[in-house]
Design a protein around this motif. Structure first.
Motif: not given
Length: 620
Positions: A414, A431, A435, A438
Motif C-alpha cells: 500500500t 491511494e 481505495e 478495495k
C-alpha cells in the motif's frame, strides 16, 4: 449368341451396381449415426457440436446442426461450439509443438526457440471447447492442494517415476502427493530455504529478511515446491519453466495452487520489467549460463533489483571434475565482470549479489565485456523484445539512493512505489486507485456471496491489472493473483512488482501461456472493449477464457452494457451460468474512459462442469 451374351453381362453389371450402392448407403448411415458420439478436432473450421453430451449443462433443445458466430449481426445467436478432440485437453495454442512441426517453422533448437511463443494464425485457431480429461474432478482446495492433487486431473505420472529418488511427487491411489522434494533438495524445500537464509545471516533463518525480500524468480522450477514452501514466509515466487520434456511441471504447480508461468530463457526477454525480483534461484536447472557471452545471466541481472541475489545450486559450484571446474572458473570470471560478488558459498550452493549502484560499472576498464546497454534502451520493454548481452545500468535516481527504496512487506503493498513518477502518477492517484478497488472487490464478493466460500478460489487472474489495486484488495484472502498488463498501454507492471505482487505482459488478441483449467477466477475490466477496438475477436477471447478457467470457476466482466449484451448470446454455447448482473452507477471513477457515455455493467458468470459423452462412458 453375341447379343444374348451382352444382355446377361448388362444384367450382372446392373445387379453389381445395386449391391455396391446399397453397401455405400449402409456405410453412410452407419458412420453418420456413429459420428454423433465422436470427438471432433476443430483445427480450422467445422465439426461436431455439443448438444447434450455434457454433464451439468443447459437443459435446452439445441440441435447439433452447426455453430453460428457472427459478431456483426446482433440477431444471430451462437447455439453451440464444437468440442476439441480429447487429445487436445491440455492444448496451449501458442506453445503447441505440433503446430511448429506442421508449419515447418525454422527454429534454432540450441537457443530454445521451439519453447518460445509461436501463435497460430486465425485460420488455424482452436475454435472449440477444450474438454476436461476423463474422470476430471473439481480440484482439491488450498492449502491441502499444496501436498496433493487428483491424478485424473493431470493423468501424467512419468515425473513420479523419473524423479522417484528426488521426492518430486509420489502416486498414491487416485491422488498424486508432493513431499516437497526437488532435484537438489531431496529432503524438503523448507530445510533448503532455511539453509539459504542461514547462509545470508538472515534473522531466524527466515528468507524474507524481515520483509525486505518479497519477490522471487525460480528458473527451471520443476513442480514448484521451492515456491510452494516460500509462501509461508510471505515470499511470492514466479515459478518459471518451459513446456519441455517435463511438460506437465507447470500444470502440476498451478493445480497445486502455486504461482507459476510457462516460459523459457531463450532469445526473447522474460515478460517482466527490470528490477522486479529480490532473488533469482536455479537448482540444477540445466541452463548453459555461459552461452552467447552470458546473455542469459545478463537477463537475470536485468530483472534483479539493486542488491538482489542469485542462488545457484549445481555441480559446478562444488564438483571437482574437469568440466565442472572449467565451468565454475569461466562463470566466476563472467559474474565478476558483471560486478556481482559472492555473498555466501556453502556445500553445493553459491549465492551471488548484484551491486547497489553503478559505481562498479563505471570503474571497469574501457572495453570490458559485457558492455553497458545503450543509454536510450528501455530496460522495461519486454513484449517480443530480444535479449541483449549487455548490463542494464541503474537510473540516476536508483544510483543515488543505492537501492530500490521499497518499504518492507506487507507495508510495500500500500506504499506508493518510487517508480510512480515514471508515469506522471501522483501519490494521491495511487491511494485513490487503491481505495476504489478495495470498495469494488468488496462489492464483487457481495454479489458472489451465495456461491463463494473462503476456499472456493485460489488462482486468480486480473486480465487488466493497471497498478495492481484489484490484487492488493485481496490481501486478506488466501489467494494469489496473476496481474496481466497489456504491452500496448502504460507498462505499469513495474509498479505491480514494486508493490510486492507478480504478473506478466500479455496481448489478449492471443492465447495466454498456461494450461487449460488453471485459474479459479478471471477479472476482465474493459478487456473486451480493448480487444474489440484492436479488431480482435470477442468470440476468440471467450473461448480462451473458457480454456483457462477451471470448471466451477468464476469470471467477473466489467464492461460496456452493449459488450455485455453481446456476450450473453454465448452463455449456453459456453455452458456458463449467470451469477449476478449489476449496472455500474453513472459517473463511477473506474469507468470514466467510456467516450460515448455508455454505462458499464458488472456481469459475473460461473463455468459449469461438463464432460464429453466419451468421458461419461469411461467414468461409467
Amino acid at each position: 449368341m453375341r447379343g444374348r451374351s451382352d444382355g446377361g453381362q448388362k444384367k450382372r453389371l446392373i445387379a453389381s451396381v445395386c449391391v455396391v450402392a446399397l453397401f455405400l448407403c449402409f456405410l453412410y448411415m452407419y458412420y453418420d449415426s456413429s459420428s454423433q458420439g465422436a470427438s471432433a478436432l476443430e483445427y480450422g473450421r467445422s465439426l461436431r457440436k455439443l448438444g447434450s453430451s455434457y454433464l451439468g449443462g443447459d437443459d435446452d433443445d439445441t440441435k447439433q446442426d452447426g455453430s453460428v458466430s457472427n459478431e456483426e449481426d446482433s440477431l444471430v445467436v451462437a447455439k453451440s461450439f464444437p468440442v476439441c478432440d480429447d487429445r487436445h485437453s491440455e492444448i496451449i495454442p501458442c506453445l503447441d509443438r505440433n503446430f511448429i512441426y506442421q508449419m515447418r517453422l525454422k527454429l534454432d533448437l540450441s537457443l530454445m526457440e521451439h519453447y518460445e511463443r509461436h501463435c497460430p494464425p486465425p485460420e488455424r485457431k482452436f475454435n472449440c471447447l477444450i474438454p476436461p480429461p476423463s474422470g476430471y474432478k473439481v480440484p482439491i482446495k488450498w492449502p491441502k492442494s499444496r501436498d496433493e492433487v487428483w491424478q485424473a486431473n493431470i493423468p501424467h505420472t512419468h515425473l513420479a517415476k523419473e524423479k522417484s529418488d528426488q521426492n518430486w511427487m509420489v502416486v498414491k491411489g487416485d491422488k498424486i502427493n508432493f513431499p516437497g522434494g526437488g532435484t537438489h533438495f531431496h529432503y524438503g524445500a523448507d530445510k533448503y530455504i532455511a539453509s539459504i537464509a542461514n547462509m545470508l545471516n538472515f534473522s531466524n533463518d527466515v528468507l524474507n529478511d524481515e520483509g525486505r525480500l518479497r519477490t522471487v524468480l525460480d528458473v527451471g522450477c520443476g513442480v514448484a515446491s521451492f515456491g510452494a514452501y516460500l509462501l509461508s514466509s510471505d515470499i511470492i515466487a514466479m515459478s518459471l519453466a518451459p513446456n519441455d520434456v517435463h511438460q506437465n511441471q507447470i500444470q502440476f504447480a498451478l493445480e497445486r495452487g502455486i504461482p507459476a508461468y510457462l516460459g523459457v530463457l531463450g532469445t526473447k526477454r522474460l515478460p517482466y520489467p527490470s528490477r522486479s525480483f529480490e532473488l533469482a534461484h536455479c537448482s540444477r536447472c540445466r541452463i548453459d549460463w555461459l552461452q552467447r557471452d552470458g546473455i542469459l545471466l545478463l537477463e537475470l541481472d536485468r530483472v534483479l533489483r539493486p542488491g538482489g541475489y542469485f542462488a545457484y545450486s549445481s555441480p559446478e559450484a562444488y564438483a571437482q571434475d574437469e568440466d565442472s571446474l572449467r565451468i565454475w572458473k569461466e562463470m566466476s570470471t563472467l559474474v565478476e565482470r558483471m560486478c556481482w560478488r559472492i555473498a555466501a558459498k556453502r556445500n553445493q550452493t553459491v549465492v551471488w549479489q548484484k551491486p547497489l549502484s553503478n559505481d562498479c560499472y563505471l570503474e571497469r576498464e574501457a572495453g570490458t565485456q559485457p558492455p553497458l546497454c545503450r543509454s536510450d534502451a528501455d530496460p522495461d520493454a519486454v513484449y517480443g523484445v530480444s535479449m541483449e548481452a549487455c548490463i542494464t545500468p541503474y537510473s540516476k535516481h536508483d544510483h543515488k539512493t543505492k537501492g530500490s527504496g521499497l518499504a518492507p512487506w506487507p507495508a510495500r503493498m500500500t506504499s506508493p512505489p518510487p517508480r510512480l513518477a515514471d508515469f506522471g502518477y501522483s501519490t494521491h492517484m495511487f491511494e485513490k486507485d487503491t481505495e476504489l478497488w478495495k470498495q469494488q472487490v468488496d462489492s464483487y464478493w457481495n454479489l458472489m456471496s451465495s456461491k463463494i466460500k473462503a476456499n472456493t478460489v485460489r488462482n486468480i487472474m486480473d486480465m487488466k491489472a493497471h497498478m495492481g489495486s484489484f490484487a492488493a484488495a485481496l490481501k486478506d484472502k488466501d489467494v494469489w493473483v496473476m496481474n496481466v498488463v497489456s504491452p500496448y498501454g502504460p507498462n505499469t507492471l513495474k509498479l505491480i512488482y514494486d508493490r510486492g505482487l507478480i504478473g506478466t505482459n500479455h496481448n489478449w488478441c492471443e492465447a495466454f501461456s498456461t494450461y487449460p483449467r488453471t485459474y479459479d477466477l478471471l477479472h476482465a475490466w474493459t478487456v473486451f472493449s480493448d480487444i474489440k477496438s484492436k479488431g480482435c475477436s470477442v468470440e476468440d477471447l471467450l473461448l480462451e477464457m473458457d480454456r483457462i478457467l477451471r470448471p466451477t470457476g468464476f469470471i467477473i466482466i466489467r464492461d460496456k452494457e452493449s459488450i455485455v449484451e453481446s456476450i450473453k448470446k454465448y452463455m449456453k454455447a459456453l455452458h456458463w451460468e449467470v451469477v449476478a448482473s449489476e449496472k455500474v452507477t453513472t459517473g463511477s471513477e473506474l469507468d470514466q474512459d467510456n467516450e460515448d457515455g455508455e454505462n458499464n455493467v458488472v456481469f459475473i458468470v460461473r463455468k459449469k462442469l461438463w464432460l464429453t459423452s466419451e468421458s461419461l462412458r469411461d467414468n461409467e
